[in-house]
Design an enzyme around this catalytic site. Structure first.
Site, mmCIF file in Angstrom:
data_model
loop_
_atom_site.group_PDB
_atom_site.id
_atom_site.type_symbol
_atom_site.label_atom_id
_atom_site.label_comp_id
_atom_site.label_asym_id
_atom_site.label_seq_id
_atom_site.Cartn_x
_atom_site.Cartn_y
_atom_site.Cartn_z
ATOM 1 N N THR A 1 0.823 -1.204 0.000
ATOM 2 C CA THR A 1 0.000 0.000 0.000
ATOM 3 C C THR A 1 0.862 1.260 0.000
ATOM 4 O O THR A 1 1.961 1.276 0.585
ATOM 5 C CB THR A 1 -0.962 0.003 1.217
ATOM 6 O OG1 THR A 1 -1.588 1.269 1.310
ATOM 7 C CG2 THR A 1 -0.254 -0.274 2.525
ATOM 8 N N LYS B 1 1.671 -4.120 6.504
ATOM 9 C CA LYS B 1 2.195 -4.183 5.130
ATOM 10 C C LYS B 1 3.687 -3.837 5.107
ATOM 11 O O LYS B 1 4.432 -4.345 4.278
ATOM 12 C CB LYS B 1 1.427 -3.202 4.236
ATOM 13 C CG LYS B 1 -0.063 -3.493 4.100
ATOM 14 C CD LYS B 1 -0.327 -4.506 3.014
ATOM 15 C CE LYS B 1 -1.809 -4.660 2.731
ATOM 16 N NZ LYS B 1 -2.092 -5.611 1.652
ATOM 17 N N TYR C 1 -2.819 -1.524 10.529
ATOM 18 C CA TYR C 1 -2.979 -2.223 9.243
ATOM 19 C C TYR C 1 -1.836 -1.857 8.296
ATOM 20 O O TYR C 1 -1.164 -2.729 7.729
ATOM 21 C CB TYR C 1 -4.334 -1.870 8.597
ATOM 22 C CG TYR C 1 -4.275 -1.975 7.093
ATOM 23 C CD1 TYR C 1 -4.250 -3.222 6.475
ATOM 24 C CD2 TYR C 1 -4.190 -0.828 6.291
ATOM 25 C CE1 TYR C 1 -4.135 -3.320 5.092
ATOM 26 C CE2 TYR C 1 -4.085 -0.920 4.926
ATOM 27 C CZ TYR C 1 -4.056 -2.168 4.329
ATOM 28 O OH TYR C 1 -3.929 -2.264 2.970
ATOM 29 N N HIS C 2 -1.610 -0.530 8.108
ATOM 30 C CA HIS C 2 -0.546 -0.116 7.183
ATOM 31 C C HIS C 2 0.808 -0.645 7.662
ATOM 32 O O HIS C 2 1.659 -1.017 6.853
ATOM 33 C CB HIS C 2 -0.522 1.418 7.043
ATOM 34 C CG HIS C 2 -1.700 1.980 6.289
ATOM 35 N ND1 HIS C 2 -2.789 2.545 6.914
ATOM 36 C CD2 HIS C 2 -1.953 2.074 4.966
ATOM 37 C CE1 HIS C 2 -3.660 2.949 6.002
ATOM 38 N NE2 HIS C 2 -3.187 2.680 4.806
ATOM 39 N N SER D 1 -1.391 3.379 10.367
ATOM 40 C CA SER D 1 -2.284 2.557 11.196
ATOM 41 C C SER D 1 -1.591 1.219 11.430
ATOM 42 O O SER D 1 -0.600 0.906 10.745
ATOM 43 C CB SER D 1 -3.628 2.318 10.495
ATOM 44 O OG SER D 1 -3.431 1.439 9.395
#
Ligand code: USQ
Length: 385
Positions: free
Chosen positions: A145, A186, A182-183, A180
């Protein structure tokens, strides 16, 4: 080509599976329905009630005359099954989309942050080991991302940056500043994948993708059972898809903060083409190749203005509201990301034009009665812990 698509039931995975199947590739899907599980848990649902994976595949195989196969498997929990799938199928390419994709979900609390990082990081690590065991020559295309980079005050290069420091120089992974948990998952994936390339000679393309928008693709239009899951809630709905849904219902567009924050965007059909380009021109052995996968950079205010303008031409009453930003993110910041690899390899970019917004608004008008406006206002706050 034999293509294994991990996460083939999702917003990108399903249209990609149909697209590559139509192009003549032998597609095998793996999915564990984690996203459908989180939807049920969080009480959010797609606007267009996508069919079960079994029904989608059956319909696709009938309508297209092609054959997609699938295995239900959790790659983070069941490495043995993942090993067997790779050993049996012997793919030429693996497209890895089997990750929890929501930043707000990952910021709900400790267990959601752990679910996200366990699913994403361990799933990718299992995959790295399965590749090493059964198909070390395979080309892995991994969905990363743009949010791995954050909003640095310098140009964002394509994965790597040449640095001169105290009279010496080196080419290093671009510094990361995820927004975040989530990020961050990645970022951890990218670190592990680059290590596997450097150490074991794996070949990987990391697609650092911008925010995706879109409702349909050429293949999904072929039959109602082939519909692509469309979310507008704060958990799984991305900003343009949310604004278009809000405009459809006459709800004010929910701009977070002053709306000056800038992000990179890409249209769903372009995503499919980007993955196709990546698998057609694989990375070399030992190469960790990064593509910044987006076609344009816009502020949230620019998005809101575009959606409002298109809505007006349909006589929709579209207003724009600036609400308190639930996230911790920079506003009024510098943002300029490089993206040259994909256009150089043949990507013909689509832009967020008035016609494209109108097409999405028209698609959504059929689902107006299924929109739940209580899902528009954000409830997940980055600082509430
Ligand atoms: N935003 C609003 N109003 C809304 C929703 C979002 O102003 O109603 C703003 C957010 O504050 C943020 C921007 O829009 O600045 C993007 O938010 P988003 O929810 O569309 O995207 P994000 O949470 O960053 O995540 C999405 C996908 C994720 C992907 C990422 C690409 O869910 O899987 O990795 O886009 S990127 O943002 O480039 O990292």
């Amino acid at each position: 080509m034999k293509v294994l698509i991990l996460g083939g039931d999702g917003y990108i995975g399903w249209p990609l599976s149909m697209y590559l199947s139509e192009k003549g590739h032998e597609v095998h899907i793996v999915d564990n329905f984690l996203k459908r599980y989180i939807e049920a848990q969080q009480g959010v649902e797609c606007i267009n009630s996508p069919s079960s994976l079994v029904k989608r595949i059956k319909t696709w195989n009938e309508v297209s005359g092609k054959k997609i196969n699938f295995t239900v498997a959790d790659i983070s929990e069941n490495p043995k099954l993942l090993y067997r799938i790779l050993e049996d199928f012997q793919p030429d390419s693996i497209v890895h989309l089997a990750e929890q994709p929501s930043a707000p979900y990952s910021m709900l609390g400790r267990s959601q942050a752990i679910n996200t990082q366990r699913n994403n990081v361990l799933g990718t690590l299992n995959l790295i080991y399965a590749i090493q065991a059964h198909c070390p020559e395979v080309h892995l295309v991994k969905l990363g991302t743009m949010g791995e980079y954050g909003q640095p005050n310098i140009d964002i290069e394509e994965g790597w940056i040449h640095i001169e420091h105290k009279g010496r120089s080196d080419t290093l992974l671009f510094p990361k500043s995820p927004g975040s948990f989530y990020h961050a998952s990645k970022v951890h994936d990218s670190t592990n994948l680059e290590f596997a390339c450097r150490t074991w000679g794996h070949r990987v393309t990391d697609l650092n993708q911008g925010v995706v928008y879109g409702t349909q693709t050429g293949q999904s239009k072929m039959h109602p059972n082939l519909a692509i899951s469309f979310h507008y809630d704060e958990i799984f709905g991305t900003v343009i898809n949310r604004f278009i849904t809000e405009a459809t219902l006459g709800h004010s567009l929910t701009v977070y903060g002053n709306g000056s924050q800038t992000r990179a965007y890409i249209y769903l059909e372009d995503v499919l083409r980007c993955v196709e380009i990546a698998i057609e021109k694989p990375a070399d052995k030992y190469q960790f190749r990064v593509f910044n996968q987006f076609t344009e950079q816009l502020s949230i205010n620019q998005l809101a203005d575009k959606v409002a303008l298109a809505g007006k031409s349909l006589d929709y009453r579209v207003t724009i509201d600036h609400i308190e930003n639930p996230r911790v993110e920079k506003e009024n910041h510098y943002f300029n990301a490089v993206s040259t690899h994909l256009p150089n390899l043949g990507l013909n970019p689509t832009f967020l034009t008035n016609d494209l917004i109108l097409e999405m608004l028209k698609y959504l008008s059929d689902f107006k009665d299924f929109i739940d406006k209580s899902k528009f206002m954000p409830g997940v706050k980055w600082k509430n812990h």
